[in-house]
Design a protein around this motif. Structure first.
Motif, PDB file in Angstrom:
ATOM      1  N   GLU A 261      41.269 108.485  56.445  1.00 24.23           N
ATOM      2  CA  GLU A 261      41.196 107.744  55.184  1.00 24.23           C
ATOM      3  C   GLU A 261      41.951 107.015  54.662  1.00 24.23           C
ATOM      4  O   GLU A 261      42.767 108.314  54.813  1.00 24.23           O
ATOM      5  N   THR A 262      41.707 106.803  53.209  1.00 21.05           N
ATOM      6  CA  THR A 262      42.551 106.822  51.936  1.00 21.05           C
ATOM      7  C   THR A 262      41.843 107.594  51.326  1.00 21.05           C
ATOM      8  O   THR A 262      40.316 106.889  51.018  1.00 21.05           O
ATOM      9  N   ARG A 263      42.116 108.224  50.126  1.00 21.09           N
ATOM     10  CA  ARG A 263      41.258 108.936  48.764  1.00 21.09           C
ATOM     11  C   ARG A 263      41.420 108.876  47.601  1.00 21.09           C
ATOM     12  O   ARG A 263      43.236 108.509  47.762  1.00 21.09           O
ATOM     13  N   LEU A 264      40.949 108.772  46.994  1.00 19.90           N
ATOM     14  CA  LEU A 264      41.807 108.783  45.465  1.00 19.90           C
ATOM     15  C   LEU A 264      41.947 110.173  44.903  1.00 19.90           C
ATOM     16  O   LEU A 264      40.681 111.222  44.831  1.00 19.90           O
ATOM     17  N   TYR A 265      42.721 110.590  43.415  1.00 17.15           N
ATOM     18  CA  TYR A 265      42.540 111.552  43.401  1.00 17.15           C
ATOM     19  C   TYR A 265      41.703 111.315  41.738  1.00 17.15           C
ATOM     20  O   TYR A 265      41.870 110.318  40.912  1.00 17.15           O
TER      21      TYR A 265
END
Length: 493
Positions: A261-265
């Motif tokens: 998946e794509t994740r944000l910080y």
């Protein structure tokens, strides 16, 4: 998450991270990659647009030659093989800020491949491979604040659509967040040296996505990766990778599976959050861009571009250490930007003694900057000022003590050395023999015990008298003349 320090360390020891980075660099052209619209940052929304970058029917893209030359130059600086023929492709996906419904990029036939850079970790060098450097256009920008009904709606600014980019894709050779940080730092320095980008992260000129997976140590197969997007500083990228490594290990140790998946910080919380499932390359339905010819970089054009390749940071550091006798640390500081390195070398070469310039930078300038917590770019003393002060010391016009005092004044007043030197009346050290003889005679008369020690064989006592003379003359006595007079007078007694 794992709850004890011992169990965290034990679990971490069982796994190794595998990291690959995708860095997008905006090329420093005046116009966009396929049209003549301005790339200027900060203009009112949707003013730097035309039918081509808006994807209007019937409009045709034309490749910006300067963008192609910049991309080739970057590929060369990263030790890549420049392919004679590369193909533009349509990368199909839907975003509200992608007006054409596809992005013109390069896929299976990129501009440059098989490069590398060498980073230093723990004093050792490590080569990080670069899979490819390809050209593409940027998308627009979704705005979530700054207008009347921002709480309910998203606005679109298409000024950035069509801005020229290169994407630099590393091999999965990075084994720790620290290595990722060093790789990005050196990569940015190299790109800045070439002049193809300003690498301004605040304006989006340099953006990085990080792919991260973990696997049991010794296993050859990669684990399932996640991608961390939209991180706006190298420090945050390092922190995000640290968190994601621990999170993935914890999931695996708990019997779960990592989801691609794509994740944000979130930098305030120090955590990553899932954003969306990650598309595979085939989901983009790449196919050759029918409105653009293949990009051909023949040997003649390649040779012309290669002439513009500057001496790169690592090579320059090694040369500065060898030629000017400075430390590796100071060479690293002085070559942080090409402009600063150019200033230092120009000053060193213009001075009567280049090594004295280097020594003053190391011994006098850096210490004061560190004490004031200032970067060298904010130093009140320019490299030209350092050279001027070096020449004054070299000629004997001022002493080392006088130089230190003048440097202190430059930092107090926030002015360059030549200006402060003028304000202080262009002081010079005194070589007035009669005045110095009078000071020395008075000191000898006032310090019979020290005179006796000197005459008794303790020759180091002359340092005491030199110090007293310099103090009495307020640092303006010429030390060489003082030593000669003292040796004569103390010897004559």
């Amino acid at each position: 998450m794992v709850t004890t320090a011992d169990s965290t360390v034990a679990a971490r020891a069982k796994y190794e991270p595998v990291i690959g980075l995708e860095v997008h660099v905006q090329l420093l052209t005046a116009s966009k990659i396929f049209c003549s619209c301005s790339t200027r940052f900060g203009n009112p929304p949707n003013t730097n647009v035309c039918p081509v970058c808006l994807g209007m029917p019937g409009s045709l893209p034309v490749l910006n030659q300067k963008a192609a030359e910049f991309a080739v130059l970057a590929g060369m600086a990263l030790n890549c093989c420049i392919n004679e023929t590369s193909i533009f492709a349509r990368k199909n996906y839907f975003y509200p800020d992608l007006p054409k419904g596809y992005q013109i990029s390069q896929y299976d036939k990129p501009l440059a491949e098989h490069g590398f850079i060498e980073i230093k970790i723990g004093g050792a060098k490590k080569k990080i491979g670069i899979t490819r450097v390809h050209m593409e256009e940027d998308a627009g920008k979704s705005l979530h604040e700054g207008f009347a009904d921002a709480a309910e709606k998203t606005a679109i600014d298409l000024n950035r659509t069509g801005v020229p980019l290169i994407e630099i894709v590393s091999e999965p050779d990075i084994a720790s967040p620290e290595e990722a940080y060093e790789y990005l730092t050196l990569l940015k320095e190299i790109i800045l040296y070439t002049g193809v980008s300003d690498c301004n992260m605040e304006e989006g000129s340099l953006r990085c996505d990080a792919n991260i997976s973990v696997r049991p140590r010794g296993q050859k197969e990669f684990g399932t990766k996640t991608e961390i997007k939209n991180v706006n500083s190298f420090r945050f990228i390092r922190e995000a990778l640290e968190y994601e490594i621990e999170r993935q290990i914890d999931v695996i140790e708990s019997g779960g599976k990592i989801t691609q998946e794509t994740r944000l910080y979130n930098s305030h919380e120090g955590k990553t959050y899932g954003m969306r499932s990650k598309e595979q390359a085939h989901d983009y339905r790449y196919f050759p861009e029918p409105d653009l010819l293949p990009l051909v970089v023949d040997e003649k054009w390649k040779a012309e571009i290669a002439k513009r390749l500057p001496e790169l940071p690592e090579a320059r550091r090694a040369r500065l250490v060898k030629e000017y006798g400075i430390t590796e640390y100071d060479a690293g500081v002085l070559t942080f930007t090409k402009d600063l390195a150019d200033q230092f070398e120009a000053a060193a070469k213009a001075a009567k003694n280049p090594k004295r310039v280097a020594n003053l930078v190391q011994g006098e300038l850096m210490g004061r900057l560190k004490a004031k917590n200032l970067e060298i770019g904010r130093s009140p003393i320019s490299m030209r000022g350092v050279a001027a002060s070096a020449d004054l010391v070299e000629s004997g016009a001022i002493s080392g003590k006088m130089l230190k005092d003048l440097y202190d004044l430059t930092f107090e007043r926030g002015k360059d050395f030549p200006a402060v030197y003028e304000e202080e009346g262009r002081p010079v050290q005194s070589s007035d023999m009669s005045a110095l003889e009078q000071i020395i005679d008075e000191l000898i008369a006032a310090n019979p015990k020290q005179v006796e020690q000197y005459r008794g064989g303790k020759k180091t006592m002359i340092g005491f008298f030199v110090g007293q003379v310099m103090k009495a003359s307020k640092g303006q006595a010429n030390p060489q003349v003082v030593n000669e007079l003292l040796a004569k007078k103390l010897g004559d007694l």
